[in-house]
Design a protein around this motif. Structure first.
Motif, mmCIF file in Angstrom:
data_model
loop_
_atom_site.group_PDB
_atom_site.id
_atom_site.type_symbol
_atom_site.label_atom_id
_atom_site.label_comp_id
_atom_site.label_asym_id
_atom_site.label_seq_id
_atom_site.Cartn_x
_atom_site.Cartn_y
_atom_site.Cartn_z
ATOM 1 N N TYR A 163 0.808 -1.216 0.000
ATOM 2 C CA TYR A 163 0.000 0.000 0.000
ATOM 3 C C TYR A 163 0.844 1.269 0.000
ATOM 4 C CZ TYR A 163 -4.318 -2.615 1.033
ATOM 5 O OH TYR A 163 -5.408 -3.448 0.962
ATOM 6 N N VAL A 164 1.994 1.214 0.656
ATOM 7 C CA VAL A 164 2.864 2.395 0.739
ATOM 8 C C VAL A 164 3.181 2.917 -0.657
ATOM 9 C CG1 VAL A 164 5.169 3.212 1.400
ATOM 10 C CG2 VAL A 164 3.882 1.730 2.946
ATOM 11 N N PHE A 165 3.418 2.005 -1.587
ATOM 12 C CA PHE A 165 3.821 2.391 -2.938
ATOM 13 C C PHE A 165 2.647 2.410 -3.923
ATOM 14 C CE2 PHE A 165 7.348 0.246 -0.772
ATOM 15 C CZ PHE A 165 8.275 1.270 -0.767
ATOM 16 N N SER A 166 1.784 1.394 -3.863
ATOM 17 C CA SER A 166 0.711 1.303 -4.861
ATOM 18 C C SER A 166 -0.273 2.472 -4.752
ATOM 19 C CB SER A 166 -0.035 -0.028 -4.725
ATOM 20 O OG SER A 166 -0.627 -0.163 -3.454
ATOM 21 N N LEU A 167 -0.636 2.863 -3.539
ATOM 22 C CA LEU A 167 -1.596 3.961 -3.363
ATOM 23 C C LEU A 167 -1.020 5.293 -3.825
ATOM 24 C CD1 LEU A 167 -3.071 3.101 0.164
ATOM 25 C CD2 LEU A 167 -4.180 2.790 -2.051
ATOM 26 N N THR A 168 0.204 5.581 -3.396
ATOM 27 C CA THR A 168 0.811 6.878 -3.717
ATOM 28 C C THR A 168 1.167 6.992 -5.197
ATOM 29 O OG1 THR A 168 2.933 5.958 -2.980
ATOM 30 C CG2 THR A 168 1.729 7.309 -1.405
ATOM 31 N N ILE A 169 1.676 5.917 -5.783
ATOM 32 C CA ILE A 169 2.043 5.959 -7.196
ATOM 33 C C ILE A 169 0.807 6.141 -8.067
ATOM 34 C CG2 ILE A 169 2.988 4.620 -9.119
ATOM 35 C CD1 ILE A 169 5.016 3.418 -7.175
#
Length: 487
Positions: A163-169
């Motif tokens: 989630y740290v990367f998928s949501l922000t990206i």
């Protein structure tokens, strides 16, 4: 007389021209909305679909594990996901307004700042998963349910870090209208997840562990694909490489992230609190399973609404960044009209299919009967889903998360939860009463957001957006602020 006829003809021509102009404007705005919403809908449906597919596999393994998975997914995962999604929406606000203002190089810096903030936040929240069994016992869940939930919770840890990367990206890419790649990657993720689940659960006979391993593996396929796209040079204007500038001005970003996090968390936790209330009823296993199935159907449709939330955020943020208040107001009207039409379609669909929905997730007739009793309420929840997420997206795009957080607190927790608890425990309605309370909270929130949106001074929001962007702006040729390693 001739002058009067000429005047009427002229007025008629002007009205016809305005009508044609309005149709053209709606068509143009709709294309802009769908350019963001369609890939976002696909990506969110597929992402949530992997969770639902995993639940379906676990449901056919064991009823107690189905209830345990439902407990973890609805309480723990939604708790953490709500915080990360909310804090990541600060990226959506800043990147959207930066793109509209032409500050493309700042978007990569905002993305890196969000990674730093979200990584620290998630690591602090890990005890929620590590000590899940103890937490579930503390809140009064049955021992077998608490143990099953605690075991499944540990398997969720590698999954939640995506989630740290998928949501922000996703927010970073959709702000610059490049999120079609996310749709393709999410489709690949979902396509891989089903055979992976069959392999680990049935072929290798790994049971619950196999279902959770396939969930983590498929989720990281998406993240790896996103990294390849960004670092591979497909975002040349917004990604300039890693930079120490990402560590600057973190405090203002944290403040905006916290207000965003509170706003979204209060929405996502609302359902979780109601599931917790269902867990205290006489037949807790059936109540939680049925309630969770209905919520999963509701949330799956909600993923479509989140696509429009993303579109609302991008369109509002972009136009505020450009300084066009009139375009913001027009975009909101088109967004609400489109989303409400789709909501009506799913409203009818849920009414028609009712009981059949349950057998996708379970073979238990008791659970299916409870789901059937809730189908009418589910339909109304689906209809409301088409309105308030768009209004929340408008708030995110404008940076008004703190205001919406207060609205959510009052409507959900001072109206919806107490009313649902009263109907659930003091009447014979039980689970149905809890859901009626939930709908009352959402309806109150929707009416309040509509009123606030109507009263908002969008010219003032243009000024505030400009001030925010200028405060964070860094010059591209400032070597001291940009020590960059090109990838």
């Amino acid at each position: 007389m001739d002058d009067e006829i000429k005047t009427k003809l002229l007025q008629y021509e002007e009205e016809e021209e305005e009508e044609g102009d309005l149709k053209q404007r709606i068509w143009i705005e709709s294309k802009k909305i769908w350019r963001v919403a369609f890939p976002s809908v696909i990506s969110r449906v597929c992402a949530f679909g992997t969770i639902v597919v995993t639940q379906s596999f676990i449901g056919h393994i064991s009823d107690i594990d189905l209830a345990g998975y439902a407990l973890v997914q609805t309480l723990s995962v939604r708790f953490v996901n709500g915080i990360l999604l909310g804090m990541s929406s600060a990226t959506e606000t800043l990147c959207g307004q930066a793109f509209g203002a032409g500050h493309d190089h700042m978007m990569g810096i905002y993305l890196q700042r969000s990674w730093i903030v979200d990584l620290i936040t998630l690591t602090v929240l890990l005890p929620v998963f590590i000590f899940a069994t103890q937490i579930f016992r503390l809140v009064g869940e049955e021992e077998a349910l608490a143990k099953s939930g605690g075991y499944i919770s540990l398997w969720f840890i590698p999954f939640i870090y995506n989630y740290v990367f998928s949501l922000t990206i996703q927010m970073y890419l959709q702000a610059q209208l490049k999120n079609m790649i996310i749709a393709w990657l999410s489709t690949l993720q979902f396509a891989i997840h089903i055979p992976l689940s069959m392999l680990f659960v049935y072929k290798l006979n790994m049971g619950v562990a196999g279902a959770m391993i396939s969930l983590s593996m498929s989720s990281w396929v998406l993240v790896i694909g996103e990294f390849i796209y960004i670092f591979g040079g497909w975002c040349p204007n917004s990604w300039k490489g890693f930079t120490v500038a990402a560590f600057k001005d973190l405090l203002p970003v944290v403040k905006l992230s916290i207000s965003s996090g509170v706003m979204v968390c209060l929405e996502l936790w609302y359902n979780a609190v109601l599931v917790l209330l269902a867990g205290y009823m006489a037949d807790a296993e059936v109540a939680i399973s049925a309630f969770s199935i209905c919520l999963n159907v509701n949330v799956w449709e909600f993923m479509i609404s989140l696509g429009f939330l993303g579109a609302a955020c991008v369109r509002v943020a972009n136009e505020l960044g450009r300084g066009n208040a009139k375009a913001v107001k027009f975009s909101i009207k088109v967004l609400l009209g489109t989303s409400l039409t789709i909501g009506m379609f799913f409203f009818i669909l849920c009414l028609v299919f009712g009981k059949k929905l349950a057998y996708v997730f379970t073979d238990d007739d008791r659970v299916a009967d409870t789901v059937s009793d809730l189908s009418l309420l589910l339909s109304f929840s689906v209809l409301l889903n088409s309105i308030y997420p768009v209004l929340s997206g408008v708030a995110v795009g404008a940076g008004l998360q703190a205001t919406v957080a207060i609205v959510n607190l009052v409507c959900f927790y001072l109206i919806g939860v107490p009313f649902g608890a009263m109907l659930g425990y003091l009447t014979s309605l039980e689970v149905k009463g809890i859901w009626i309370g939930m709908i009352c909270g959402v309806l109150t929130q929707t009416i309040t957001l509509l009123y606030l949106n109507w009263k908002t001074d969008w010219d003032l929001q243009v000024t505030r957006a400009s001030e925010r962007l200028n405060r964070f702006y860094l010059k591209t040729n400032d070597d001291a602020d940009h020590v960059t390693n090109e990838l």
